[in-house]
Write a protein that holds these residues in place. Structure first.
Motif, PDB file in Angstrom:
ATOM      1  N   ALA A 113      44.284  60.601  24.710  1.00  6.92           N
ATOM      2  CA  ALA A 113      45.737  60.709  24.899  1.00  6.92           C
ATOM      3  C   ALA A 113      46.490  60.190  23.680  1.00  6.92           C
ATOM      4  N   MET A 114      46.036  59.087  23.116  1.00  7.47           N
ATOM      5  CA  MET A 114      46.708  58.550  21.926  1.00  7.47           C
ATOM      6  C   MET A 114      46.543  59.495  20.739  1.00  7.47           C
ATOM      7  N   ARG A 115      45.353  59.999  20.560  1.00  9.12           N
ATOM      8  CA  ARG A 115      45.059  60.853  19.404  1.00  9.12           C
ATOM      9  C   ARG A 115      45.744  62.212  19.506  1.00  9.12           C
ATOM     10  N   ARG A 116      45.715  62.800  20.685  1.00  4.63           N
ATOM     11  CA  ARG A 116      46.210  64.174  20.830  1.00  4.63           C
ATOM     12  C   ARG A 116      47.645  64.288  21.326  1.00  4.63           C
ATOM     13  N   TRP A 117      48.201  63.207  21.899  1.00  8.15           N
ATOM     14  CA  TRP A 117      49.532  63.306  22.482  1.00  8.15           C
ATOM     15  C   TRP A 117      50.487  62.271  21.906  1.00  8.15           C
ATOM     16  N   ILE A 118      50.194  61.014  22.048  1.00 11.35           N
ATOM     17  CA  ILE A 118      51.151  59.978  21.683  1.00 11.35           C
ATOM     18  C   ILE A 118      51.415  59.925  20.185  1.00 11.35           C
ATOM     19  N   PHE A 119      50.361  59.843  19.385  1.00 16.27           N
ATOM     20  CA  PHE A 119      50.549  59.652  17.949  1.00 16.27           C
ATOM     21  C   PHE A 119      50.390  60.932  17.147  1.00 16.27           C
ATOM     22  N   ARG A 120      50.464  62.063  17.790  1.00 17.57           N
ATOM     23  CA  ARG A 120      50.416  63.344  17.098  1.00 17.57           C
ATOM     24  C   ARG A 120      51.844  63.752  16.755  1.00 17.57           C
ATOM     25  N   THR A 121      52.047  64.080  15.519  1.00 16.24           N
ATOM     26  CA  THR A 121      53.353  64.535  15.065  1.00 16.24           C
ATOM     27  C   THR A 121      53.398  66.052  15.167  1.00 16.24           C
ATOM     28  N   PRO A 122      54.448  66.618  15.803  1.00 14.39           N
ATOM     29  CA  PRO A 122      54.526  68.078  15.933  1.00 14.39           C
ATOM     30  C   PRO A 122      54.425  68.747  14.558  1.00 14.39           C
ATOM     31  N   GLY A 123      53.629  69.793  14.489  1.00 12.34           N
ATOM     32  CA  GLY A 123      53.477  70.532  13.242  1.00 12.34           C
ATOM     33  C   GLY A 123      52.422  69.959  12.312  1.00 12.34           C
ATOM     34  N   GLU A 124      51.915  68.794  12.608  1.00 11.37           N
ATOM     35  CA  GLU A 124      50.866  68.196  11.784  1.00 11.37           C
ATOM     36  C   GLU A 124      49.548  68.296  12.504  1.00 11.37           C
ATOM     37  N   PRO A 125      48.449  68.336  11.755  1.00  9.64           N
ATOM     38  CA  PRO A 125      47.152  68.296  12.424  1.00  9.64           C
ATOM     39  C   PRO A 125      46.986  66.976  13.157  1.00  9.64           C
ATOM     40  N   THR A 126      46.082  66.947  14.128  1.00  9.74           N
ATOM     41  CA  THR A 126      45.879  65.753  14.931  1.00  9.74           C
ATOM     42  C   THR A 126      45.522  64.551  14.082  1.00  9.74           C
ATOM     43  N   ASP A 127      44.637  64.720  13.108  1.00  9.11           N
ATOM     44  CA  ASP A 127      44.259  63.585  12.278  1.00  9.11           C
ATOM     45  C   ASP A 127      45.013  63.668  10.947  1.00  9.11           C
ATOM     46  N   ARG A 128      46.311  63.399  11.028  1.00 12.28           N
ATOM     47  CA  ARG A 128      47.191  63.469   9.873  1.00 12.28           C
ATOM     48  C   ARG A 128      46.823  62.434   8.830  1.00 12.28           C
ATOM     49  N   HIS A 129      47.454  62.533   7.709  1.00 15.12           N
ATOM     50  CA  HIS A 129      47.167  61.592   6.622  1.00 15.12           C
ATOM     51  C   HIS A 129      47.605  60.195   7.009  1.00 15.12           C
ATOM     52  N   ASP A 130      46.708  59.292   6.907  1.00 19.23           N
ATOM     53  CA  ASP A 130      46.937  57.909   7.285  1.00 19.23           C
ATOM     54  C   ASP A 130      46.667  57.045   6.072  1.00 19.23           C
ATOM     55  N   PRO A 131      47.584  56.145   5.724  1.00 24.75           N
ATOM     56  CA  PRO A 131      47.370  55.334   4.529  1.00 24.75           C
ATOM     57  C   PRO A 131      46.143  54.441   4.635  1.00 24.75           C
ATOM     58  N   ALA A 132      45.622  54.253   5.828  1.00 24.40           N
ATOM     59  CA  ALA A 132      44.467  53.378   6.006  1.00 24.40           C
ATOM     60  C   ALA A 132      43.151  54.088   5.693  1.00 24.40           C
ATOM     61  N   TYR A 133      43.198  55.402   5.495  1.00 23.96           N
ATOM     62  CA  TYR A 133      41.976  56.143   5.246  1.00 23.96           C
ATOM     63  C   TYR A 133      41.908  56.568   3.794  1.00 23.96           C
ATOM     64  N   ALA A 134      40.735  56.486   3.227  1.00 24.31           N
ATOM     65  CA  ALA A 134      40.534  56.847   1.824  1.00 24.31           C
ATOM     66  C   ALA A 134      40.217  58.328   1.710  1.00 24.31           C
ATOM     67  N   SER A 135      40.703  58.946   0.650  1.00 27.25           N
ATOM     68  CA  SER A 135      40.386  60.324   0.334  1.00 27.25           C
ATOM     69  C   SER A 135      39.936  60.344  -1.115  1.00 27.25           C
ATOM     70  N   GLY A 136      38.712  60.678  -1.332  1.00 28.81           N
ATOM     71  CA  GLY A 136      38.197  60.683  -2.689  1.00 28.81           C
ATOM     72  C   GLY A 136      38.154  59.280  -3.279  1.00 28.81           C
ATOM     73  N   GLY A 137      38.014  58.256  -2.428  1.00 28.37           N
ATOM     74  CA  GLY A 137      37.933  56.885  -2.919  1.00 28.37           C
ATOM     75  C   GLY A 137      39.278  56.252  -3.213  1.00 28.37           C
ATOM     76  N   VAL A 138      40.370  56.988  -2.955  1.00 24.44           N
ATOM     77  CA  VAL A 138      41.709  56.473  -3.250  1.00 24.44           C
ATOM     78  C   VAL A 138      42.520  56.469  -1.960  1.00 24.44           C
ATOM     79  N   LEU A 139      43.214  55.365  -1.711  1.00 22.75           N
ATOM     80  CA  LEU A 139      44.074  55.325  -0.534  1.00 22.75           C
ATOM     81  C   LEU A 139      45.275  56.219  -0.770  1.00 22.75           C
ATOM     82  N   GLU A 140      45.616  57.002   0.242  1.00 23.63           N
ATOM     83  CA  GLU A 140      46.763  57.898   0.146  1.00 23.63           C
ATOM     84  C   GLU A 140      47.918  57.377   0.980  1.00 23.63           C
TER      85      GLU A 140
END
Length: 164
Positions: free
Chosen positions: A131-158
């Motif tokens: 429910a949190m992942r798919r409903w509460i914290f999902r932003t309309p128009g964005e994929p479910t696992d949107r860009h989160d500053p806590a996650y690294a992409s290519g070794g760099v925080l975004e």
């Protein structure tokens, strides 16, 4: 497996790990408050309700910030309101579990009651995560696992898109 799929799985894994960490903290808070209230003379159903509301507010705040990377006041009240809907799932599970225990073992002590509440809480956790992942914290128009500053992409925080 594409890079996009790998990144998506890595984000999901990080969310599950963080959600579990928040869950441990929230469960300890819920069970600690429950046990303290019951030992203090509160009826088990009342103690469960009070402890669960407090733990849900803490859980939502921690998951919002740490698990799903949502910050600021935007949608804060909405997120907590939605979390209270999810609270109903956990409350129903724990209330039914306590009612069954009360029928089966009416003189069960605080430890047994607390263990029953813990098991019911654990069983409702998967529904809460979805429910949190798919409903509460999902932003309309964005994929479910949107860009989160806590996650690294290519070794760099975004930074989340659009936020700086």
């Amino acid at each position: 497996m594409s890079d996009s799929t790998s990144v998506s799985r890595a984000r999901l894994s990080q969310q599950v790990i963080r959600f579990a960490g928040v869950g441990v903290i929230s469960t300890a808070l819920h069970l600690g408050l429950f046990a303290a209230l019951v030992r203090g003379g509160a009826p088990s159903q009342l103690a469960n309700g009070i402890a669960l509301v407090i733990a849900t507010v803490v859980n939502t705040g921690l998951n919002r910030a740490w698990t799903f990377g949502v910050s600021g006041r935007r949608n804060l009240v909405t997120h907590h309101g939605q979390a209270l809907v999810i609270f109903a799932i956990t409350y129903a599970a724990t209330t039914v579990a306590l009612a069954v225990l009360g029928t089966v073992a009416p003189s069960a002590g605080t430890l047994v009651q607390t263990l029953v509440v813990a098991v019911a809480n654990v069983l409702s956790t998967a529904a809460r995560f979805l429910a949190m992942r798919r409903w509460i914290f999902r932003t309309p128009g964005e994929p479910t696992d949107r860009h989160d500053p806590a996650y690294a992409s290519g070794g760099v925080l975004e930074s989340p898109q659009g936020e700086r």
